[in-house]
Design a protein around this motif. Structure first.
Motif, PDB file in Angstrom:
ATOM      1  N   SER A  59      86.381 -53.394  14.833  1.00  0.00           N
ATOM      2  CA  SER A  59      85.726 -53.673  13.544  1.00  0.00           C
ATOM      3  C   SER A  59      85.417 -55.148  13.384  1.00  0.00           C
ATOM      4  O   SER A  59      84.476 -55.527  12.676  1.00  0.00           O
ATOM      5  N   SER A 100      81.988 -55.643  15.218  1.00  0.00           N
ATOM      6  CA  SER A 100      80.809 -55.119  14.503  1.00  0.00           C
ATOM      7  C   SER A 100      80.732 -55.610  13.072  1.00  0.00           C
ATOM      8  O   SER A 100      79.660 -55.565  12.462  1.00  0.00           O
ATOM      9  N   GLU A 110      81.738 -54.072  10.636  1.00  0.00           N
ATOM     10  CA  GLU A 110      81.382 -52.851   9.903  1.00  0.00           C
ATOM     11  C   GLU A 110      79.875 -52.653   9.773  1.00  0.00           C
ATOM     12  O   GLU A 110      79.407 -51.957   8.874  1.00  0.00           O
ATOM     13  N   ASN A 111      79.116 -53.284  10.679  1.00  0.00           N
ATOM     14  CA  ASN A 111      77.659 -53.087  10.683  1.00  0.00           C
ATOM     15  C   ASN A 111      77.347 -51.731  11.315  1.00  0.00           C
ATOM     16  O   ASN A 111      77.647 -51.486  12.490  1.00  0.00           O
ATOM     17  N   GLU A 112      76.738 -50.842  10.536  1.00  0.00           N
ATOM     18  CA  GLU A 112      76.464 -49.483  11.015  1.00  0.00           C
ATOM     19  C   GLU A 112      75.437 -49.456  12.143  1.00  0.00           C
ATOM     20  O   GLU A 112      75.332 -48.462  12.873  1.00  0.00           O
ATOM     21  N   ASP A 113      74.650 -50.538  12.258  1.00  0.00           N
ATOM     22  CA  ASP A 113      73.626 -50.582  13.309  1.00  0.00           C
ATOM     23  C   ASP A 113      74.224 -50.873  14.684  1.00  0.00           C
ATOM     24  O   ASP A 113      73.536 -50.760  15.702  1.00  0.00           O
ATOM     25  N   SER A 152      76.700 -49.732  17.400  1.00  0.00           N
ATOM     26  CA  SER A 152      77.429 -48.530  17.795  1.00  0.00           C
ATOM     27  C   SER A 152      78.730 -48.891  18.516  1.00  0.00           C
ATOM     28  O   SER A 152      78.942 -50.032  18.931  1.00  0.00           O
TER      29      SER A 152
END
Length: 676
Positions: A521, A524, A526-529, A531
């Motif tokens: 986490s 990312s 928490e960036n949904e783009d 993967s």
């Protein structure tokens, strides 16, 4: 807009549930305040109503009473046009009731003796023939009242049940509404903090910001939960009680109205004295939070340099100041709370005794026992909401001060968050005669002029305070240049939103910041783009797999307290993977290898090469050996670029860079100096 209006605006966001709560409160208060009226009717019409005139009647029925072979009915129970016989009375003295077979004039002190009933008044003493009623005979006269008493008791019980139900409903809805309001307020504050420019936090300790988001909003929550409920409940109660008082006795109700201006003056006086103390207390709470936060963050230094006693002493001074002002506020609360309520209550009862005492000795002004009971009941009830209001003064003032602090934060000018477009710039950066200062009277950058082309690596070197980090702050638009222009692919960054500027930028700091969560986490954010596959690939590409594979949960290992359980090398690799996962066009490396051990540095250097590939890279470095391969090196001194070129070019100049490089390698030339 003043604080009160803004608090009302927040409340109106959830006006449906708030109005529902207030309507339920009104019903509950109305049901409760009907009690004394019912009690008055029960006393006057049924309990002491037996003393009203009775008349002999020929008609038997539920309202007639048989006494010694004759039927009697109370005067208010006769139907219109029904014939009345001779008048009789039933009067009480001490614990006994007496049957008087003739009308009785007036009232006064009563006594019964030797078959006579005596009434002494201002006009003199009157006597009447009287027969003492036995228990069964008395019950016969009370039988017509039983149904009425039961009906009124059932009505009173029903109203109490109704009031309890609506009280529960109004408290539930008020609590839900209050929690929703504070939830919205905290969300607004936290969202606004994200919009504030970086320079706002330069001079404001983190603990003070935290205090406004948590402590101050909690104080405001109590305003909606306790203060609002108490004030609305009290207002409705007081209004209802005064309506009932006016219905019972207008003159005494007018006398009791004096309480309201006293309450207003009381509020003004309290606020005048307590406001300054509450402001000081809230400020000291923020200072305490700031110091606690700072002490926890710097606990390693405090213990390493044995500063525990000194730090505790500083905290004790703040704590003592907080205690001092709390005591002052406590003194005001003690003086202007229960003592004052008790004093006004006693005055009200003196007025009640004076009024009813005078009425009892005035001919034709005799008041009923039911009215007296209702007045005493209502006066007792009147001071319950007044006491509630007074007890909330302190909470109200704390909430007002806390609201001012919260709204002052919300009033700070923020930067609107705009959606970035899909335009991906290449990364050609130009600084054109840029000057900048954190204060108006002092420039830390002076006429900075250079160009970094796509894919190039530009290194910034210089002594502490020379302006290296300031250049990066301007590139990120944490601050804007005072004069000059910065362009990316020929576009002035001031013509772009901050989100567009930063959309394809990445940064790796000397001390990387990790958030609570997991390693994955933190890559990312928490960036949904991004993967899971991209996260793992980024970590593997920067060589983090070997350093992290010994962790129990691998890439899902929990991260706590800024990654305190991870080594500096592990944290740095995670920040490299984060930058790689976001695939920036421009990469800033701020002393990324300064605190890494030699073994880990090899892995970091390999990760750097992966990161830099195809990107415009800016490196802030003190280790000159790490930037030998940079395409362009800018040597900064006192905010100016004094040398510019590749490593080989600058070494040939034998200037500042040459001196710095030789100094780091133990070969300082004679007469070289790094001062300046």
């Amino acid at each position: 807009m003043n604080t009160g209006k803004r608090l009302v605006q927040y409340a109106l966001i959830y006006k449906k549930t708030l109005i529902a709560a207030l309507l339920m409160l009104t019903v509950a208060v109305g049901a409760e305040l009907t009690g004394p009226i019912i009690a008055k009717k029960m006393i006057d019409d049924h309990i002491i109503g037996i003393e009203k005139p009775w008349y002999e009647t020929e008609t038997a029925g539920k309202d007639s009473v048989s006494y010694k072979g004759r039927l009697y009915k109370r005067e208010d129970r006769f139907n219109k046009g029904e014939e009345k016989g001779s008048e009789v009375r039933i009067l009480q003295t001490e614990l006994n009731y007496y049957f008087i077979p003739e009308p009785v004039e007036g009232d006064g002190e009563r006594k019964a003796k030797d078959g006579k009933f005596y009434i002494t008044s201002r006009e003199g003493e009157a006597s009447y023939p009287a027969e003492k009623l036995s228990k069964d005979e008395l019950l016969e006269f009370y039988k017509p009242e039983v149904n009425g008493i039961i009906t009124l008791m059932a009505l009173y019980l029903g109203l109490l049940v109704l009031a309890s139900f609506f009280n529960y409903g109004q408290r539930f809805f008020l609590q839900v509404t209050s929690n929703r309001i504070i939830q919205k307020m905290r969300l607004d504050i936290f969202g606004h903090i994200q919009r504030l420019p970086i320079n706002y936090f330069d001079n404001l300790p983190a603990g003070k910001v935290v205090a406004r988001v948590t402590n101050d909003t909690e104080a405001i929550k109590e305003l909606y939960v306790a203060v609002l409920a108490t004030f609305f409940t009290s207002a409705i109660y007081i209004t209802g009680i005064f309506i009932a008082l006016f219905l019972l006795e207008m003159k005494l109700a007018l006398i009791c109205l004096v309480i309201l201006p006293i309450l207003v003056l009381w509020t003004i006086t309290y606020r005048k004295f307590s406001s300054a103390y509450n402001e000081k207390i809230r400020t000291l709470v923020s200072d305490l939070n700031a110091m606690i936060n700072e002490s926890i963050q710097g606990m390693t230094i405090i213990q390493a340099f044995r500063r525990q006693k000194e730090t505790t002493k500083e905290f004790e001074q703040l704590n003592e100041a907080h205690f001092h002002y709390q005591n002052k506020l406590l003194s005001i609360n003690s003086l202007l709370s229960h003592n004052m309520v008790g004093f006004i209550r006693n005055l009200a009862f003196v007025a009640l005794i004076w009024y009813f005492g005078g009425a009892s000795i005035t001919p034709g002004s005799m008041v009923s026992l039911g009215v007296l009971y209702a007045f005493v009941d209502y006066l007792n009830r009147l001071f319950q909401p007044i006491s509630g209001i007074v007890n909330q003064f302190a909470q109200l003032e704390q909430a007002r001060v806390a609201s001012n602090r919260v709204f002052s934060l919300l009033d700070e000018k923020g930067i609107d968050v705009e959606e970035a477009n899909n335009w991906r710039y290449k990364g050609n950066v130009v600084f054109d005669q840029v000057s900048f200062g954190y204060t108006e009277d002092h420039d830390v950058l002076k006429n900075i002029d250079f160009e970094a082309k796509q894919g190039e690596t530009v290194a910034l070197v210089g002594h502490t305070g020379s302006g290296k980090s300031s250049i990066m702050n301007l590139l990120f638009r944490f601050y804007d240049a005072r004069t000059g222009k910065i362009t990316i692919d020929g576009v002035d960054i001031k013509d772009l939103s901050r989100q567009e500027v930063r959309n394809y930028m990445g940064i790796v700091l000397q001390d990387p910041f990790l958030f609570s969560g997991s390693i994955a986490s933190n890559v990312s954010l928490e960036n949904e783009d991004i993967s899971r596959e991209q996260i793992e690939k980024a970590l593997k590409d920067v060589g983090a797999e070997n350093l992290l594979n010994n962790l129990p949960n691998g890439f899902d290992e929990p991260v706590i307290e800024k990654g305190s359980t991870l080594s500096s090398g592990q944290r740095q690799l995670i920040s490299f993977a984060r930058a790689l996962a976001y695939n920036p066009a421009i990469l800033i490396l701020d002393e990324a290898t300064a605190s890494i051990d030699t073994e880990t540095e090899t892995v970091i250097q390999e990760a750097l090469e992966v990161l830099k590939k195809g990107r415009t890279t800016f490196i802030i470095a003190h280790r000159l050996s790490t930037i030998k391969n940079a395409d362009q090196i800018l040597v900064l001194e006192r905010g100016e670029v004094v040398e510019k070129g590749s490593h080989d070019d600058l070494m040939k100049l034998e200037g500042k860079y040459f001196q710095m490089y030789k100094l780091q390698h133990g070969k300082q030339t004679t007469g070289s100096s790094l001062a300046g």
